[in-house]
Design a protein around this motif. Structure first.
Motif, PDB file in Angstrom:
ATOM      1  N   ASP A  51       0.844  -1.202   0.000  1.00  0.00           N
ATOM      2  CA  ASP A  51       0.000   0.000   0.000  1.00  0.00           C
ATOM      3  C   ASP A  51       0.873   1.244   0.000  1.00  0.00           C
ATOM      4  O   ASP A  51       1.946   1.263   0.601  1.00  0.00           O
ATOM      5  N   ARG A  52       0.375   2.272  -0.634  1.00  0.00           N
ATOM      6  CA  ARG A  52       1.062   3.553  -0.713  1.00  0.00           C
ATOM      7  C   ARG A  52       1.498   4.066   0.677  1.00  0.00           C
ATOM      8  O   ARG A  52       2.550   4.677   0.841  1.00  0.00           O
ATOM      9  N   GLU A  53       0.666   3.752   1.695  1.00  0.00           N
ATOM     10  CA  GLU A  53       0.930   4.237   3.060  1.00  0.00           C
ATOM     11  C   GLU A  53       2.174   3.593   3.671  1.00  0.00           C
ATOM     12  O   GLU A  53       2.660   4.037   4.708  1.00  0.00           O
ATOM     13  N   SER A  54       2.677   2.549   3.042  1.00  0.00           N
ATOM     14  CA  SER A  54       3.869   1.885   3.593  1.00  0.00           C
ATOM     15  C   SER A  54       5.123   2.720   3.405  1.00  0.00           C
ATOM     16  O   SER A  54       6.167   2.397   3.960  1.00  0.00           O
ATOM     17  N   VAL A  55       5.037   3.754   2.554  1.00  0.00           N
ATOM     18  CA  VAL A  55       6.191   4.648   2.391  1.00  0.00           C
ATOM     19  C   VAL A  55       5.774   6.087   2.683  1.00  0.00           C
ATOM     20  O   VAL A  55       4.626   6.487   2.439  1.00  0.00           O
ATOM     21  N   LYS A  56       6.746   6.830   3.231  1.00  0.00           N
ATOM     22  CA  LYS A  56       6.499   8.251   3.511  1.00  0.00           C
ATOM     23  C   LYS A  56       7.175   9.052   2.405  1.00  0.00           C
ATOM     24  O   LYS A  56       8.341   8.830   2.096  1.00  0.00           O
ATOM     25  N   CYS A  57       6.422   9.968   1.801  1.00  0.00           N
ATOM     26  CA  CYS A  57       6.982  10.752   0.700  1.00  0.00           C
ATOM     27  C   CYS A  57       6.250  12.084   0.651  1.00  0.00           C
ATOM     28  O   CYS A  57       5.019  12.108   0.755  1.00  0.00           O
ATOM     29  N   ILE A  58       7.011  13.178   0.494  1.00  0.00           N
ATOM     30  CA  ILE A  58       6.350  14.485   0.489  1.00  0.00           C
ATOM     31  C   ILE A  58       5.656  14.773  -0.847  1.00  0.00           C
ATOM     32  O   ILE A  58       4.926  15.731  -0.975  1.00  0.00           O
ATOM     33  N   CYS A  59       5.887  13.928  -1.844  1.00  0.00           N
ATOM     34  CA  CYS A  59       5.280  14.196  -3.153  1.00  0.00           C
ATOM     35  C   CYS A  59       3.817  13.718  -3.190  1.00  0.00           C
ATOM     36  O   CYS A  59       3.454  12.771  -2.501  1.00  0.00           O
ATOM     37  N   LEU A 102      11.199   6.194  -7.149  1.00  0.00           N
ATOM     38  CA  LEU A 102      10.889   7.144  -6.088  1.00  0.00           C
ATOM     39  C   LEU A 102      11.973   7.124  -5.014  1.00  0.00           C
ATOM     40  O   LEU A 102      11.792   6.575  -3.926  1.00  0.00           O
ATOM     41  N   GLY A 103      13.103   7.757  -5.342  1.00  0.00           N
ATOM     42  CA  GLY A 103      14.236   7.738  -4.421  1.00  0.00           C
ATOM     43  C   GLY A 103      13.976   8.482  -3.127  1.00  0.00           C
ATOM     44  O   GLY A 103      14.601   8.215  -2.101  1.00  0.00           O
ATOM     45  N   MET A 104      13.048   9.442  -3.172  1.00  0.00           N
ATOM     46  CA  MET A 104      12.835  10.268  -1.972  1.00  0.00           C
ATOM     47  C   MET A 104      11.891   9.623  -0.951  1.00  0.00           C
ATOM     48  O   MET A 104      11.695  10.156   0.137  1.00  0.00           O
ATOM     49  N   ALA A 105      11.328   8.477  -1.289  1.00  0.00           N
ATOM     50  CA  ALA A 105      10.385   7.838  -0.358  1.00  0.00           C
ATOM     51  C   ALA A 105      11.125   7.078   0.740  1.00  0.00           C
ATOM     52  O   ALA A 105      12.160   6.470   0.498  1.00  0.00           O
ATOM     53  N   GLN A 106      10.583   7.156   1.945  1.00  0.00           N
ATOM     54  CA  GLN A 106      11.162   6.405   3.076  1.00  0.00           C
ATOM     55  C   GLN A 106      10.241   5.262   3.462  1.00  0.00           C
ATOM     56  O   GLN A 106       9.023   5.403   3.432  1.00  0.00           O
ATOM     57  N   TRP A 107      10.860   4.168   3.830  1.00  0.00           N
ATOM     58  CA  TRP A 107      10.114   2.961   4.186  1.00  0.00           C
ATOM     59  C   TRP A 107       9.514   3.095   5.581  1.00  0.00           C
ATOM     60  O   TRP A 107      10.212   3.401   6.538  1.00  0.00           O
ATOM     61  N   GLU A 108       8.218   2.901   5.684  1.00  0.00           N
ATOM     62  CA  GLU A 108       7.518   3.012   6.966  1.00  0.00           C
ATOM     63  C   GLU A 108       7.215   1.648   7.580  1.00  0.00           C
ATOM     64  O   GLU A 108       6.684   1.570   8.684  1.00  0.00           O
ATOM     65  N   GLY A 109       7.529   0.594   6.845  1.00  0.00           N
ATOM     66  CA  GLY A 109       7.228  -0.760   7.333  1.00  0.00           C
ATOM     67  C   GLY A 109       8.267  -1.236   8.340  1.00  0.00           C
ATOM     68  O   GLY A 109       9.067  -0.454   8.850  1.00  0.00           O
ATOM     69  N   GLU A 110       8.277  -2.536   8.550  1.00  0.00           N
ATOM     70  CA  GLU A 110       9.197  -3.113   9.544  1.00  0.00           C
ATOM     71  C   GLU A 110      10.647  -2.799   9.178  1.00  0.00           C
ATOM     72  O   GLU A 110      11.019  -2.823   8.011  1.00  0.00           O
ATOM     73  N   LYS A 111      11.453  -2.480  10.175  1.00  0.00           N
ATOM     74  CA  LYS A 111      12.848  -2.086   9.930  1.00  0.00           C
ATOM     75  C   LYS A 111      13.748  -3.313   9.759  1.00  0.00           C
ATOM     76  O   LYS A 111      14.636  -3.338   8.925  1.00  0.00           O
ATOM     77  N   GLU A 112      13.513  -4.323  10.603  1.00  0.00           N
ATOM     78  CA  GLU A 112      14.327  -5.544  10.532  1.00  0.00           C
ATOM     79  C   GLU A 112      13.493  -6.629   9.880  1.00  0.00           C
ATOM     80  O   GLU A 112      12.471  -7.037  10.413  1.00  0.00           O
ATOM     81  N   ARG A 113      13.925  -7.113   8.744  1.00  0.00           N
ATOM     82  CA  ARG A 113      13.196  -8.194   8.084  1.00  0.00           C
ATOM     83  C   ARG A 113      13.809  -9.535   8.475  1.00  0.00           C
ATOM     84  O   ARG A 113      15.017  -9.621   8.698  1.00  0.00           O
ATOM     85  N   GLU A 114      12.963 -10.564   8.479  1.00  0.00           N
ATOM     86  CA  GLU A 114      13.474 -11.896   8.822  1.00  0.00           C
ATOM     87  C   GLU A 114      14.540 -12.357   7.851  1.00  0.00           C
ATOM     88  O   GLU A 114      15.495 -13.034   8.219  1.00  0.00           O
TER      89      GLU A 114
END
Ligand SMILES: Cc1cc2nc3c(=O)[nH]c(=O)nc-3n(C[C@H](O)[C@H](O)[C@H](O)COP(=O)(O)O)c2cc1C
Length: 239
Positions: A51-59, A102-114
Motif C-alpha cells: 500500500d502507498r501508506e507503507s512509504v512516507k513521501c512528500i510528493c 521514487l528515491g525520496m520515499a522512506q520505508w515506513e514498514g518493519e525495519k528488521e526483516r526476517e
C-alpha cells in the motif's frame, strides 16, 4: 508492443488515476518480477507490492500501491537493483500503466526483516492520468552522445535514453575492441552506501542495453580497467 520499444517511449509518470490495480494485473506484475534477469544472480533481492501508506513521501502521489524493493547489502547491490527494476519500469509501460522510481520515499514498514534484506528503493505505479508515454524520442531531455561515450556509438542510444535520479545521467562508456566499459560519475563524495543512487542509475542504463540486445548482452568485470578521471569503473559488456 515490446519492452524494447518502450525504451523509446517511456517516461516517469507522476500523475495517476486514484484507483487500485486489480488482482489479475497485480498477479501478472508479480509474475514478471519473479522472472526479471539480475546482473548479479548471487545477490538476494525481493520486491513487494505494498500500500502507498507503507512509504512516507512528500510528493503528492495518488497511487494506491507501490513496489518496495529490498536487497542484500553487498558490493554490486545498487547496480543490480537498477538493472532489475528498470526492466519492471519498461514492463509497466508496456502493459499500459505508468511508473516512477521514487528515491525520496522512506520505508515506513518493519525495519528488521526476517530475511535480513534492506529496503533500498520504491517504484510508484498505477493507471496514468493523461498521456503515460512519449510520442516522440526528441522529447527525452538527455546528454549528447559525446558527453556519455568516448566515441559516437549508435548502439548506446538505449542507454542514453535511460532514466536516472534527478536526470543526472552519471554513466560514461569507453570502447576496447568489441567490449564496452561503463563508469559511474562521482557525485561529490564517493557514495558507496545503499543510500546512493548513482550506481543504481548505471544499472538502469545497462538494463536498457540488455533489453535492446537480449540475445547477446553479456556483463562481466575486468581486472585492471583503464581509469577515467572522476569516475568509478562499474563493469563491462558485449552486445
Ligand atoms: C533511482 C531514481 C530515483 C528517482 N527518484 C525520484 C523521486 O524521488 N521523485 C521524482 O519525482 N522522480 C524521481 N525519479 C525520476 C527522475 O527524475 C526521472 O527519471 C528523470 O528526470 C528523467 O525523466 P524521465 O524518467 O521522464 O525520462 C527517479 C529516477 C531514478 C532512476
Amino acid at each position: 508492443m515490446s519492452l524494447k520499444e518502450m525504451i523509446f517511449k517511456r517516461k516517469s509518470v507522476r500523475s495517476f488515476v486514484n484507483a487500485s490495480i486489480g488482482p489479475n494485473s497485480i498477479a501478472r506484475i508479480e509474475k514478471f518480477i519473479n522472472g526479471i534477469k539480475p546482473l548479479y544472480p548471487d545477490i538476494k533481492v525481493r520486491a513487494e507490492i505494498v500500500d502507498r501508506e507503507s512509504v512516507k513521501c512528500i510528493c503528492p502521489w495518488t497511487t494506491k500501491q507501490v513496489v518496495a524493493i529490498f536487497t542484500e547489502d553487498k558490493p554490486g547491490a545498487l547496480i543490480n537493483v537498477g538493472f532489475m527494476f528498470q526492466q519492471l519500469d519498461l514492463y509497466l509501460a508496456d502493459i499500459g500503466l505508468g511508473a516512477c522510481w521514487l528515491g525520496m520515499a522512506q520505508w515506513e514498514g518493519e525495519k528488521e526483516r526476517e530475511d535480513g534484506l534492506k529496503f533500498v528503493m520504491t517504484m510508484a505505479f498505477g493507471k496514468p492520468k493523461g498521456e503515460g508515454q512519449r510520442d516522440d524520442v526528441l522529447k527525452f531531455k538527455r546528454k549528447n552522445m559525446t558527453e556519455i561515450s568516448d566515441i559516437q556509438d549508435a548502439r548506446l542510444v538505449p542507454a542514453r535514453l535511460a532514466p536516472s535520479s534527478a536526470n543526472s545521467q552519471p554513466w560514461y562508456f569507453t570502447h576496447e575492441d568489441d567490449v564496452i566499459h561503463v563508469y559511474c560519475a562521482h557525485k561529490g563524495l564517493l557514495n558507496k552506501s545503499l543510500g546512493s543512487t548513482n550506481q543504481m542509475d548505471v544499472g538502469i542504463a545497462l538494463a536498457h542495453m540488455y533489453v535492446a540486445n537480449e540475445e547477446t548482452f553479456e556483463f562481466f568485470v575486468v581486472e585492471n580497467p583503464v581509469p577515467v578521471k572522476d569516475h568509478t569503473y562499474m563493469g563491462s559488456f558485449r552486445i
